[in-house]
Design a protein around this motif. Structure first.
Motif, PDB file in Angstrom:
ATOM      1  N   VAL A 205       0.837  -1.199   0.000  1.00 15.72           N
ATOM      2  CA  VAL A 205       0.000   0.000   0.000  1.00 15.72           C
ATOM      3  C   VAL A 205       0.871   1.248   0.000  1.00 15.72           C
ATOM      4  N   ASP A 206       1.889   1.269   0.853  1.00 12.07           N
ATOM      5  CA  ASP A 206       2.751   2.446   0.908  1.00 12.07           C
ATOM      6  C   ASP A 206       3.457   2.677  -0.434  1.00 12.07           C
ATOM      7  N   ALA A 207       3.949   1.613  -1.052  1.00 12.31           N
ATOM      8  CA  ALA A 207       4.642   1.757  -2.338  1.00 12.31           C
ATOM      9  C   ALA A 207       3.709   2.317  -3.400  1.00 12.31           C
ATOM     10  N   ARG A 208       2.459   1.852  -3.410  1.00 15.47           N
ATOM     11  CA  ARG A 208       1.500   2.344  -4.407  1.00 15.47           C
ATOM     12  C   ARG A 208       1.100   3.788  -4.117  1.00 15.47           C
ATOM     13  N   LEU A 209       0.976   4.130  -2.845  1.00 16.41           N
ATOM     14  CA  LEU A 209       0.693   5.519  -2.495  1.00 16.41           C
ATOM     15  C   LEU A 209       1.828   6.429  -2.938  1.00 16.41           C
ATOM     16  N   GLN A 210       3.058   6.027  -2.644  1.00 16.52           N
ATOM     17  CA  GLN A 210       4.216   6.843  -3.004  1.00 16.52           C
ATOM     18  C   GLN A 210       4.318   7.023  -4.519  1.00 16.52           C
ATOM     19  N   ALA A 211       3.892   6.005  -5.264  1.00 17.30           N
ATOM     20  CA  ALA A 211       3.950   6.056  -6.725  1.00 17.30           C
ATOM     21  C   ALA A 211       2.746   6.763  -7.329  1.00 17.30           C
ATOM     22  N   GLY A 212       1.748   7.098  -6.502  1.00 16.49           N
ATOM     23  CA  GLY A 212       0.529   7.714  -7.032  1.00 16.49           C
ATOM     24  C   GLY A 212      -0.270   6.771  -7.908  1.00 16.49           C
ATOM     25  N   ASP A 213      -0.193   5.477  -7.618  1.00 19.57           N
ATOM     26  CA  ASP A 213      -0.827   4.457  -8.460  1.00 19.57           C
ATOM     27  C   ASP A 213      -2.287   4.284  -8.048  1.00 19.57           C
ATOM     28  N   ILE A 214      -3.116   5.201  -8.502  1.00 20.67           N
ATOM     29  CA  ILE A 214      -4.523   5.195  -8.115  1.00 20.67           C
ATOM     30  C   ILE A 214      -5.213   3.920  -8.580  1.00 20.67           C
ATOM     31  N   ALA A 215      -4.957   3.516  -9.814  1.00 19.43           N
ATOM     32  CA  ALA A 215      -5.658   2.374 -10.381  1.00 19.43           C
ATOM     33  C   ALA A 215      -5.413   1.104  -9.571  1.00 19.43           C
ATOM     34  N   ALA A 216      -4.151   0.844  -9.214  1.00 17.97           N
ATOM     35  CA  ALA A 216      -3.834  -0.374  -8.467  1.00 17.97           C
ATOM     36  C   ALA A 216      -4.451  -0.335  -7.079  1.00 17.97           C
ATOM     37  N   PRO A 253      -1.666  13.243  -7.897  1.00 18.45           N
ATOM     38  CA  PRO A 253      -1.599  12.593  -6.589  1.00 18.45           C
ATOM     39  C   PRO A 253      -0.916  13.480  -5.560  1.00 18.45           C
ATOM     40  N   PRO A 254      -1.271  13.332  -4.289  1.00 16.60           N
ATOM     41  CA  PRO A 254      -0.691  14.178  -3.248  1.00 16.60           C
ATOM     42  C   PRO A 254       0.699  13.720  -2.832  1.00 16.60           C
ATOM     43  N   GLU A 255       1.360  14.582  -2.077  1.00 15.25           N
ATOM     44  CA  GLU A 255       2.585  14.179  -1.392  1.00 15.25           C
ATOM     45  C   GLU A 255       2.206  13.211  -0.269  1.00 15.25           C
ATOM     46  N   VAL A 256       2.993  12.163  -0.100  1.00 14.48           N
ATOM     47  CA  VAL A 256       2.669  11.091   0.840  1.00 14.48           C
ATOM     48  C   VAL A 256       3.787  10.959   1.864  1.00 14.48           C
ATOM     49  N   GLN A 257       3.431  10.948   3.149  1.00  9.66           N
ATOM     50  CA  GLN A 257       4.404  10.712   4.209  1.00  9.66           C
ATOM     51  C   GLN A 257       3.884   9.612   5.130  1.00  9.66           C
ATOM     52  N   ARG A 258       4.628   8.534   5.188  1.00 11.18           N
ATOM     53  CA  ARG A 258       4.300   7.429   6.096  1.00 11.18           C
ATOM     54  C   ARG A 258       5.008   7.725   7.414  1.00 11.18           C
ATOM     55  N   LEU A 259       4.237   7.975   8.449  1.00 12.85           N
ATOM     56  CA  LEU A 259       4.790   8.468   9.707  1.00 12.85           C
ATOM     57  C   LEU A 259       4.917   7.394  10.779  1.00 12.85           C
ATOM     58  N   HIS A 260       4.307   6.260  10.559  1.00 13.73           N
ATOM     59  CA  HIS A 260       4.480   5.144  11.493  1.00 13.73           C
ATOM     60  C   HIS A 260       4.127   3.862  10.764  1.00 13.73           C
ATOM     61  N   ALA A 261       4.870   2.807  11.054  1.00 12.39           N
ATOM     62  CA  ALA A 261       4.577   1.472  10.540  1.00 12.39           C
ATOM     63  C   ALA A 261       4.825   0.487  11.670  1.00 12.39           C
ATOM     64  N   GLY A 262       3.788  -0.163  12.105  1.00 12.63           N
ATOM     65  CA  GLY A 262       3.920  -1.132  13.193  1.00 12.63           C
ATOM     66  C   GLY A 262       2.749  -2.092  13.170  1.00 12.63           C
ATOM     67  N   LEU A 272       0.375   4.958   9.800  1.00 17.28           N
ATOM     68  CA  LEU A 272      -0.131   6.327   9.892  1.00 17.28           C
ATOM     69  C   LEU A 272       0.430   7.109   8.715  1.00 17.28           C
ATOM     70  N   TRP A 273      -0.448   7.797   7.981  1.00 18.09           N
ATOM     71  CA  TRP A 273      -0.016   8.581   6.827  1.00 18.09           C
ATOM     72  C   TRP A 273      -0.549  10.003   6.906  1.00 18.09           C
ATOM     73  N   ALA A 274       0.230  10.927   6.355  1.00 13.09           N
ATOM     74  CA  ALA A 274      -0.220  12.295   6.099  1.00 13.09           C
ATOM     75  C   ALA A 274      -0.115  12.543   4.605  1.00 13.09           C
ATOM     76  N   PHE A 275      -1.147  13.186   4.051  1.00 10.11           N
ATOM     77  CA  PHE A 275      -1.194  13.501   2.626  1.00 10.11           C
ATOM     78  C   PHE A 275      -1.314  15.011   2.468  1.00 10.11           C
ATOM     79  N   SER A 276      -0.506  15.572   1.586  1.00  4.79           N
ATOM     80  CA  SER A 276      -0.527  17.007   1.326  1.00  4.79           C
ATOM     81  C   SER A 276      -0.748  17.240  -0.153  1.00  4.79           C
ATOM     82  N   ALA A 277      -1.665  18.131  -0.474  1.00 10.48           N
ATOM     83  CA  ALA A 277      -1.963  18.422  -1.873  1.00 10.48           C
ATOM     84  C   ALA A 277      -0.700  18.841  -2.606  1.00 10.48           C
ATOM     85  N   ALA A 278      -0.461  18.230  -3.742  1.00  8.72           N
ATOM     86  CA  ALA A 278       0.731  18.531  -4.525  1.00  8.72           C
ATOM     87  C   ALA A 278       0.679  19.974  -5.000  1.00  8.72           C
ATOM     88  N   ASN A 279       1.769  20.694  -4.795  1.00  8.25           N
ATOM     89  CA  ASN A 279       1.859  22.098  -5.194  1.00  8.25           C
ATOM     90  C   ASN A 279       3.285  22.356  -5.644  1.00  8.25           C
TER      91      ASN A 279
END
Length: 290
Positions: A205-216, A253-262, A272-279
């Motif tokens: 999930v994190d890899a697809r978020l980072q890649a902006g892979d909406i379809a997958a 796609p937004p900027e993606v920050q994975r802030l915790h993985a456990g 835990l993720w934070a998403f920021s609108a791409a600008n």
């Protein structure tokens, strides 16, 4: 009620937070510490819009209670949990603004002036805002068991909320990146061994978020090897699509920050993720993951 603030120059980030088992409220651990740390790095919002995995309705429904009650929607847990309350106020004016934003995007919504905060809402909110001093607007998910529900509908719901991030609203999806309670029982019987798919799916999930892979991501049950096992039903993953979509006022796609993985309770990924609108003209806020 105070008047609505002018649109912010930079929209607030949107969040996906884990709420774990109800006992997360008593033993927040590393994931809880990450949520609390993030709260200290965020601008103070006008109100929180929270979308919990535990509230699904046929039509988008916005909680407009003046003082939403704390709902203890679980059974068989320690008595201490049932004494906890989260006494945040609601805001009918802000709830109407949320409903109007949904309607403007073609998603007519209804107001519910009786809806309280289920544990998917109040458990993480106690970590984000322990003083309960930020108004809270609960918002339902589309029913995942119907053709009008599922990831695509949750993502569309988030896209409809995106303009509100620039008006001082903090949009929070609360769920779990893996949620298979039958596997929890199996892991408990097997001495607490975590199945391999739990971390593998969270990392996918994190890899697809980072890649902006909406379809997958929207078709994760077909694209991720452990997707069906991670989510026998969709509801705990849907808030991720809401939060992700709400950070996309445009198609980018937004900027993606994975802030915790456990992992808690053997099978619940607490990412835990934070998403920021791409600008292109601005730098996304950098949140500390430590």
């Amino acid at each position: 009620m105070p008047h609505s603030p002018a649109p912010a120059a930079t929209p607030l980030p949107t969040l996906f937070v884990p709420h774990g088992a109800p006992t997360f409220a008593l033993r927040p651990g590393a994931a809880g510490a990450a949520i609390a740390r993030l709260a200290g790095q965020l601008p103070r919002p006008r109100a929180v819009i929270i979308v919990s995995a535990h509230w699904q309705t046929p039509m988008p429904t916005v909680g407009s209670a003046v003082r939403p009650e704390t709902i203890h929607d679980f059974w068989g847990f320690p008595d201490e949990l049932y004494t906890l309350r989260y006494p945040a106020s609601g805001c009918p004016e802000a709830a109407r603004e949320v409903a109007a934003a949904l309607a403007a995007a073609g998603l007519p919504a209804v107001l519910d002036d009786q809806r309280g905060l289920d544990h998917g809402a109040w458990v993480p909110l106690r970590l984000l805002y322990p003083d309960a001093d930020v108004p809270v607007i609960p918002l339902s998910l589309p029913l995942s068991s119907t053709p009008a529900g599922g990831p695509q509908a949750a993502w569309a719901l988030g896209r409809a909320l995106a303009p509100l991030a620039a008006r001082g609203f903090l949009i929070v999806g609360s769920g779990s990146i893996t949620h298979n309670l039958r596997d929890y029982q199996q892991a408990w019987r097997n001495g607490g061994q975590t199945p391999a798919y739990v971390r593998e799916f969270a990392d996918w999930v994190d890899a697809r978020l980072q890649a902006g892979d909406i379809a997958a991501l929207l078709d994760y049950r077909q694209h991720a090897a452990g997707g069906v096992q991670a989510h026998p039903s969709d509801e705990h993953l849907l808030p991720l699509f809401v939060a992700w979509g709400a950070a996309q006022p445009a198609a980018q796609p937004p900027e993606v920050q994975r802030l915790h993985a456990g992992i808690d309770d053997f099978v619940i990924a607490m990412d835990l993720w934070a998403f920021s609108a791409a600008n292109p003209s601005a730098t996304a806020p950098a949140f500390s993951a430590q």
